[in-house]
Enzyme design. Structure first.
Site, PDB file in Angstrom:
ATOM      1  N   THR A 128      37.136  40.196  10.531  1.00 20.06           N
ATOM      2  CA  THR A 128      35.959  39.582   9.903  1.00 20.06           C
ATOM      3  C   THR A 128      35.838  38.150  10.400  1.00 20.06           C
ATOM      4  O   THR A 128      36.833  37.547  10.818  1.00 20.06           O
ATOM      5  CB  THR A 128      36.118  39.545   8.377  1.00 20.06           C
ATOM      6  N   GLU A 178      33.074  45.245   8.077  1.00 18.13           N
ATOM      7  CA  GLU A 178      33.693  46.267   7.220  1.00 18.13           C
ATOM      8  C   GLU A 178      32.886  47.562   7.200  1.00 18.13           C
ATOM      9  O   GLU A 178      33.309  48.552   6.630  1.00 18.13           O
ATOM     10  CB  GLU A 178      33.829  45.741   5.773  1.00 18.13           C
ATOM     11  N   LYS A 199      22.494  26.845  -7.605  1.00 19.93           N
ATOM     12  CA  LYS A 199      22.307  26.956  -9.050  1.00 19.93           C
ATOM     13  C   LYS A 199      21.751  25.638  -9.586  1.00 19.93           C
ATOM     14  O   LYS A 199      22.462  24.642  -9.660  1.00 19.93           O
ATOM     15  CB  LYS A 199      23.620  27.305  -9.741  1.00 19.93           C
ATOM     16  N   TRP A 215      19.180  30.451 -10.632  1.00 24.32           N
ATOM     17  CA  TRP A 215      19.493  30.660  -9.209  1.00 24.32           C
ATOM     18  C   TRP A 215      18.283  30.444  -8.309  1.00 24.32           C
ATOM     19  O   TRP A 215      17.190  30.880  -8.601  1.00 24.32           O
ATOM     20  CB  TRP A 215      20.002  32.086  -8.996  1.00 24.32           C
TER      21      TRP A 215
HETATM   22  P1  AMP Z   1      29.853  40.151   9.963  1.00 20.76           P
HETATM   23  O1  AMP Z   1      30.953  40.943   9.325  1.00 20.76           O
HETATM   24  O2  AMP Z   1      30.343  39.017  10.793  1.00 20.76           O
HETATM   25  O3  AMP Z   1      28.916  41.055  10.701  1.00 20.76           O
HETATM   26  O4  AMP Z   1      29.024  39.469   8.781  1.00 20.76           O
HETATM   27  C1  AMP Z   1      28.455  40.240   7.766  1.00 20.76           C
HETATM   28  C2  AMP Z   1      27.547  39.376   6.923  1.00 20.76           C
HETATM   29  O5  AMP Z   1      26.465  38.883   7.704  1.00 20.76           O
HETATM   30  C3  AMP Z   1      26.871  40.143   5.808  1.00 20.76           C
HETATM   31  O6  AMP Z   1      27.689  40.250   4.683  1.00 20.76           O
HETATM   32  C4  AMP Z   1      25.637  39.288   5.548  1.00 20.76           C
HETATM   33  O7  AMP Z   1      25.934  38.184   4.716  1.00 20.76           O
HETATM   34  C5  AMP Z   1      25.291  38.761   6.913  1.00 20.76           C
HETATM   35  N1  AMP Z   1      24.219  39.562   7.505  1.00 20.76           N
HETATM   36  C6  AMP Z   1      24.314  40.548   8.402  1.00 20.76           C
HETATM   37  N2  AMP Z   1      23.097  41.041   8.710  1.00 20.76           N
HETATM   38  C7  AMP Z   1      22.195  40.357   7.967  1.00 20.76           C
HETATM   39  C8  AMP Z   1      20.775  40.403   7.801  1.00 20.76           C
HETATM   40  N3  AMP Z   1      20.005  41.232   8.486  1.00 20.76           N
HETATM   41  N4  AMP Z   1      20.223  39.538   6.921  1.00 20.76           N
HETATM   42  C9  AMP Z   1      20.974  38.664   6.221  1.00 20.76           C
HETATM   43  N5  AMP Z   1      22.305  38.573   6.332  1.00 20.76           N
HETATM   44  C10 AMP Z   1      22.910  39.405   7.193  1.00 20.76           C
END
Ligand code: AMP
Length: 542
Positions: free
Chosen positions: A188, A333, A441, A446
């Protein structure tokens, strides 16, 4: 003959869902289809699936001859190109685990991740050796194989990837592979705490590939020319190299050249029809297209946008140019596919504004992915208003992290807590309101930073905008907007406030606008809001 009361068994074959099928199918059916990679010197490397097949299998054989045992990790630290694709298949077909390292991280973080995953071998690009030198003392790879992209001799202490392939005889068969065996590993991005490892299986990856290719998901066809701009170290380039290989699409890789003119030139010369990347990339490409609208003749059909929210203004702007922005949401994940925003047949006749509002949401859950939003009071209704944390479940969703770290990310009834705050509307479209930690907040209520910044990015003078919470003596927190203006454009804080005013409740409007030349971004191109919060922590509200 069986009697009616005997328990009935199905009569289907049990064939393991494993990756060698992808390789075999592509080589048998599409041997002449090309795989094209841009090299560091900007020249194009071309070969066919027939060549790729031979080399990926040689890599698998050579790794086994080098002593790789089932389940052992082989790391890659590479740009997007043919040899990385060879690693995507050669390592798993040898029974090993492909561990893609993120070359944009700090060297000590890369070393931490490689140590944590206990990577045995590393395959890397010659042009990345200066980076390897910075981390080499912190992690002990048994052998490092170097792909000669720039053609310089391999320095002492390293081995040539080509020599490794030469150790294979070419007469080799796949080892028996269990569909539940590990196949790939990805960490991650670790915006909170240490990065954590996710381990994919053959089965999860095969099923993810089938779902990702569906017309209502990424919508891939063999006739597509596919170019993943998203790095191959970012959640398997969203599964695109696997899907493109299974289907036999022409694949085009940009190598290290990710600036807008280089990408557009590559799309033009290779006839790219489908590409994918984070919004930052597509905002830059949009600028280039607007500056020189007639320069490139493109066959582009779809731009898959994910990783961060696709601003509605960007989706509209690309539509005007004739390109479809497909907004998708996912996570490391989740292999990564979670939701995709396509209009349902029952929504296509809505007024244009409403259609765009749907397309700017993160979309409908992919088949086999279940979603729910949960607040402190339990599961929230699908009313498009009530916010809750998004929780997910499915075949390609992680059930734990490598080493069992952070078990609290899973609920007692087996759902994964995404950390994203969402609303789900009555049609089932998921809308990300914020990361749990990015919500603002104010006076106990929110504010969605994402909504405000996406609206700001709809202003013609604004290139990028991030809205963050800043401590406030009266309200607890108030929104502050950090804005990058487009080249040659002007806008005052007053104008931007007026622009936002009709769209939001008064108290949602940022109290301050700060103009900067660049917004800090993570290794994956997302706004680093934690850094901005830190930077403006002591902001004086006056
Ligand atoms: P990663 O594991 O690095 O791909 O990051 C995942 C996180 O990226 C998700 O939990 C979201 O917070 C953010 N994310 C991924 N795709 C989007 C999207 N289309 N719009 C907003 N946030 C996104």
């Amino acid at each position: 003959m069986q009697t009616r009361t005997e328990s009935l068994q199905h009569t289907m074959m049990r064939v393991p869902l494993t990756l060698p099928h992808f390789l075999e199918r592509a080589a048998k059916l599409y041997p002449k289809v090309e795989i094209v990679s841009r090299l560091p010197d900007r020249s194009l490397h071309r070969y066919t699936y027939a060549d790729f097949y031979r080399r990926a299998r040689r890599l698998a054989e050579a790794l086994q001859r080098a002593g790789l045992r089932p389940g052992e990790r082989v790391a890659t630290l590479m740009w997007n190109h043919f040899a990385h694709l060879e690693a995507y298949f050669g390592i798993p077909c040898a029974g090993g685990v492909l561990h893609t390292l993120n070359l944009r991280l700090h060297p000590s973080d890369i070393a931490y991740i490689a140590r944590h995953a206990q990577d045995r071998f590393l395959i890397t690009d010659d042009v990345l050796l200066p980076l390897i030198e910075q981390l080499r003392s912190q992690v002990s790879f048994e052998r490092i194989f170097v792909v000669p992209l720039a053609g310089a001799p391999v320095p002492a202490g390293y081995e040539s990837y080509e020599h490794l392939l030469d150790t294979a005889t070419g007469s080799w068969d796949y080892p028996p592979l269990d569909e539940e065996a590990p196949v790939g590993m990805c960490y991650t991005s670790g915006t909170t705490g240490r990065p954590k490892g996710v381990v994919y299986s053959h089965r999860s990856l095969v099923i993810h590939t089938l779902a990702a290719a569906l017309p209502d998901a990424l919508g891939l066809s063999q006739r597509d020319v596919v170019c993943p701009v998203v790095p191959m170290f970012h959640v398997n380039a969203w599964g695109i190299p696997f899907a493109a290989t299974l289907l036999g699409c022409k694949q085009v890789f940009p190598g290290p050249h990710l600036d807008p003119p280089s990408l557009l030139e590559l799309f033009e010369s290779e006839g790219v029809t489908l590409t994918a990347g984070v919004p930052t990339i597509w905002l830059g490409v949009l600028e280039a297209l607007r500056r020189e609208p007639d320069r490139w003749k493109l066959k582009l059909r779809t731009l898959v946008v994910g990783g961060s929210a696709a601003p509605e203004a960007m989706i509209r702007a690309y539509d005007q140019l004739g390109f479809h922005v497909l907004h998708a949401w996912g996570m490391t994940e989740m292999s990564p596919l979670g939701t995709v925003s396509r209009l349902k047949s029952t929504l296509v006749d809505l007024p244009e504004d409403q259609q765009y509002a749907y397309r700017a949401k993160q979309g409908l859950p992919a088949p086999l992915v279940e979603v729910r939003a949960v607040s402190d009071h339990g599961e929230v209704p699908w009313d498009g208003k009530t916010m809750g944390e998004l929780q997910v479940r499915g075949v390609w969703v992680a059930a734990s992290y490598y080493g069992g770290e952070d078990p609290d990310r899973w609920t007692s009834d087996g759902w994964f807590r995404t950390g994203d705050v969402v609303t789900i509307d009555p049609e089932g479209y998921v809308k990300i309101v914020d990361r749990t930690k990015d919500l603002i907040k104010s006076g106990g209520e929110w504010i969605s930073s994402v909504d405000v910044e996406n609206a700001l990015m709809g202003h013609p003078a604004v290139k990028e905008a991030a809205v963050v919470a800043v401590p406030h003596p009266k309200w607890g927190e108030r929104p502050l907007a950090v804005v990058v203006l487009r080249e040659g454009q002007q806008a005052t804080a007053e104008e931007l406030r007026e622009f936002l005013a009709p769209r939001f409740a008064r108290w949602w409007l940022p109290d301050a606008f700060v103009f900067v030349s660049e917004i800090p971004k993570t290794s994956a191109g997302k706004f680093q809001k934690a850094k901005l919060r830190e930077q403006f922590r002591d902001w004086s509200w006056g």
